[in-house]
Write an enzyme that holds these catalytic residues in place. Structure first.
Site, PDB file in Angstrom:
ATOM      1  N   GLY A   1     -10.807  -0.944   2.923  1.00  0.00           N
ATOM      2  CA  GLY A   1     -12.005  -0.281   3.448  1.00  0.00           C
ATOM      3  C   GLY A   1     -12.728   0.498   2.365  1.00  0.00           C
ATOM      4  O   GLY A   1     -12.551   0.267   1.166  1.00  0.00           O
ATOM      5  N   ASP A   2     -13.525   1.446   2.803  1.00  0.00           N
ATOM      6  CA  ASP A   2     -14.340   2.233   1.874  1.00  0.00           C
ATOM      7  C   ASP A   2     -13.546   3.311   1.144  1.00  0.00           C
ATOM      8  O   ASP A   2     -13.906   3.712   0.033  1.00  0.00           O
ATOM      9  CB  ASP A   2     -15.468   2.924   2.649  1.00  0.00           C
ATOM     10  CG  ASP A   2     -14.908   3.849   3.745  1.00  0.00           C
ATOM     11  OD1 ASP A   2     -14.045   3.402   4.528  1.00  0.00           O
ATOM     12  OD2 ASP A   2     -15.308   5.034   3.785  1.00  0.00           O
TER      13      ASP A   2
ATOM     14  N   THR B   1     -15.325   9.222   6.252  1.00  0.00           N
ATOM     15  CA  THR B   1     -14.460   8.591   7.257  1.00  0.00           C
ATOM     16  C   THR B   1     -15.345   7.849   8.249  1.00  0.00           C
ATOM     17  O   THR B   1     -16.395   8.349   8.653  1.00  0.00           O
ATOM     18  CB  THR B   1     -13.586   9.613   8.016  1.00  0.00           C
ATOM     19  OG1 THR B   1     -12.937   8.931   9.095  1.00  0.00           O
ATOM     20  CG2 THR B   1     -14.380  10.783   8.568  1.00  0.00           C
ATOM     21  N   GLY B   2     -14.912   6.656   8.620  1.00  0.00           N
ATOM     22  CA  GLY B   2     -15.709   5.890   9.570  1.00  0.00           C
ATOM     23  C   GLY B   2     -15.470   4.412   9.424  1.00  0.00           C
ATOM     24  O   GLY B   2     -14.481   3.990   8.817  1.00  0.00           O
TER      25      GLY B   2
ATOM     26  N   THR C   1      -8.725   8.575   8.838  1.00  0.00           N
ATOM     27  CA  THR C   1      -8.586   8.847   7.409  1.00  0.00           C
ATOM     28  C   THR C   1      -8.608  10.351   7.141  1.00  0.00           C
ATOM     29  O   THR C   1      -9.183  11.105   7.918  1.00  0.00           O
ATOM     30  CB  THR C   1      -9.773   8.157   6.715  1.00  0.00           C
ATOM     31  OG1 THR C   1      -9.592   6.757   6.860  1.00  0.00           O
ATOM     32  CG2 THR C   1      -9.896   8.505   5.266  1.00  0.00           C
TER      33      THR C   1
ATOM     34  N   ARG D   1      -7.078  -6.490   3.724  1.00  0.00           N
ATOM     35  CA  ARG D   1      -8.333  -5.766   3.972  1.00  0.00           C
ATOM     36  C   ARG D   1      -8.332  -4.391   3.280  1.00  0.00           C
ATOM     37  O   ARG D   1      -7.386  -3.622   3.377  1.00  0.00           O
ATOM     38  CB  ARG D   1      -8.501  -5.591   5.478  1.00  0.00           C
ATOM     39  CG  ARG D   1      -9.803  -4.899   5.883  1.00  0.00           C
ATOM     40  CD  ARG D   1      -9.606  -3.427   6.102  1.00  0.00           C
ATOM     41  NE  ARG D   1     -10.845  -2.773   6.520  1.00  0.00           N
ATOM     42  CZ  ARG D   1     -10.992  -1.455   6.598  1.00  0.00           C
ATOM     43  NH1 ARG D   1      -9.988  -0.657   6.314  1.00  0.00           N
ATOM     44  NH2 ARG D   1     -12.139  -0.932   6.961  1.00  0.00           N
TER      45      ARG D   1
ATOM     46  N   GLY E   1     -15.340   1.465   7.813  1.00  0.00           N
ATOM     47  CA  GLY E   1     -15.369   1.218   6.374  1.00  0.00           C
ATOM     48  C   GLY E   1     -16.317   0.135   5.916  1.00  0.00           C
ATOM     49  O   GLY E   1     -17.005   0.290   4.896  1.00  0.00           O
TER      50      GLY E   1
HETATM   51  N1  ASP Z   1     -12.891   4.476   6.568  1.00  0.00           N
HETATM   52  C1  ASP Z   1     -11.554   4.012   6.897  1.00  0.00           C
HETATM   53  C2  ASP Z   1     -11.441   2.541   6.671  1.00  0.00           C
HETATM   54  O1  ASP Z   1     -12.360   1.821   6.993  1.00  0.00           O
HETATM   55  C3  ASP Z   1     -11.190   4.290   8.302  1.00  0.00           C
HETATM   56  C4  ASP Z   1     -11.212   5.728   8.682  1.00  0.00           C
HETATM   57  O2  ASP Z   1     -12.105   6.469   8.265  1.00  0.00           O
HETATM   58  O3  ASP Z   1     -10.326   6.126   9.440  1.00  0.00           O
HETATM   59  O4  ASP Z   1     -10.401   2.105   6.210  1.00  0.00           O
END
Ligand code: ASP
Length: 311
Positions: free
Chosen positions: A207-208, A228-229, A177, A205, A231
């Site tokens: 994410g965060d 980022t992480g 992200t 789906r 989610g």
């Molecule tokens: N946080 C993002 C998600 O879960 C993934 C990412 O940080 O690359 O969609």
């Protein structure tokens, strides 16, 4: 004297281990990060708003195939690209977010349009696409988003039930992200985040990243945050707002609050990743609990830094 201003960006966290990436690739990532950082910073220097600066920096990262956002978005289980983005203005608390959109070159621009040109905050799927069409957005065809590396990533898990985060050497732990946070010359804050989500994701789906208060948040009272992480864990931990709350209610400094959330609270529930944050004094913090995080920062105090690994 103008007030200090600053910008921080990230291009995702993950198992980024020193020595495991080719020197050419490392240079390419650093160059892409520097371009985004410089373009955003130039706006801040010219007294543009924090919202302008974060939107610009994220758009530049979206245009790079190296990051999992915009052009470089990963493949879904159906072989398509579904993107999410959010932006927030820390002065007004206005926010805009889009999710499950496709064909849009710069999802962050659409999120900003939701914030500025609609009465809503979060538009998803077909409705978000209708909104984009009403504003005459051009739709790119699938070839614009095609990337051989991303395609191969998808081939490896296509047809299985597993889904995969982006960026890293070890497949299980890849986040790609992109995000930016800024404090402008007026002392106003903003945050922006954009993502293609996870390879082979299904079922709509989300994410965060596009969720206000989780992957993205800005409030002049406290800080601006982009995450980022993994989610799902960031959602459980209400991560971005938690940093803000620890500052507002517990009186922690921004770096104490961000570190508490990433190194303790998130880890304790099994989440990995990182965040970038800025406060109204132009301070920046960029904690992560993974091996690395693509990141960069530039301040009016004259500091400029681009990094990938843990220092
Ligand atoms: N946080 C993002 C998600 O879960 C993934 C990412 O940080 O690359 O969609």
């Amino acid at each position: 004297m103008t007030q200090p201003f600053s910008l921080a960006i990230h291009g995702g966290a993950g198992t980024l281990v020193r020595g495991q990436m080719t020197p050419e690739k490392e240079i390419a990532y650093k160059k892409a990060l520097e371009l985004a950082l410089d373009e955003g910073y130039k706006l801040l220097k010219d007294a543009a708003s924090a919202v302008d600066a974060v939107a610009k920096a994220v758009a530049v990262l979206e245009d790079s195939p190296l990051f999992n956002a915009g052009k470089g978005s990963v493949f879904t289980a159906d072989g398509t690209h579904e993107m999410d983005a959010a932006i927030m203005n820390g002065k007004t608390l206005d926010a805009g977010a889009v999710s499950l959109i496709h064909g849009i070159k710069n999802p962050i621009a659409l999120a900003r349009d939701v914030m500025e040109k609609s009465d809503h905050i979060f538009l998803a799927g077909e409705g978000a696409m209708q909104f984009a069409r009403s504003l005459k957005y051009n739709l790119e065809d699938a070839s614009y988003f095609y990337d051989e590396f991303r395609y191969q990533q998808w081939q490896e898990i296509k047809g299985s039930d597993s889904f995969q985060l982006d960026h890293s050497v070890k497949k299980e732990s890849k986040f790609g992200t992109v995000g930016a946070v800024a404090c402008d010359q007026q002392g106003n804050l903003a945050a922006a985040t954009s993502t293609g989500g996870m390879t082979n994701k299904r079922f709509g789906r989300i994410g965060d990243s596009p969720i206000i208060g989780i992957g993205n948040y800005a409030n002049n009272k406290t800080c601006a945050v982009s995450c980022t992480g993994s989610g799902e864990y960031f959602i459980k931990g209400v991560v971005a707002y938690d940093v803000s709350c620890l500052m507002e209610y517990k009186g922690l400094s921004m770096s104490e609050a961000a570190s508490e959330v990433i190194q303790n609270r998130l880890l304790n529930i099994g989440g990995d990743g990182g965040l970038i944050a800025v406060d109204i004094y132009g301070n920046i913090t960029m904690p992560f609990n993974t091996e690395g995080m693509y990141r960069g920062s530039r301040t009016s105090f004259g500091e400029k830094k681009i990094s990938i690994y843990g220092d």
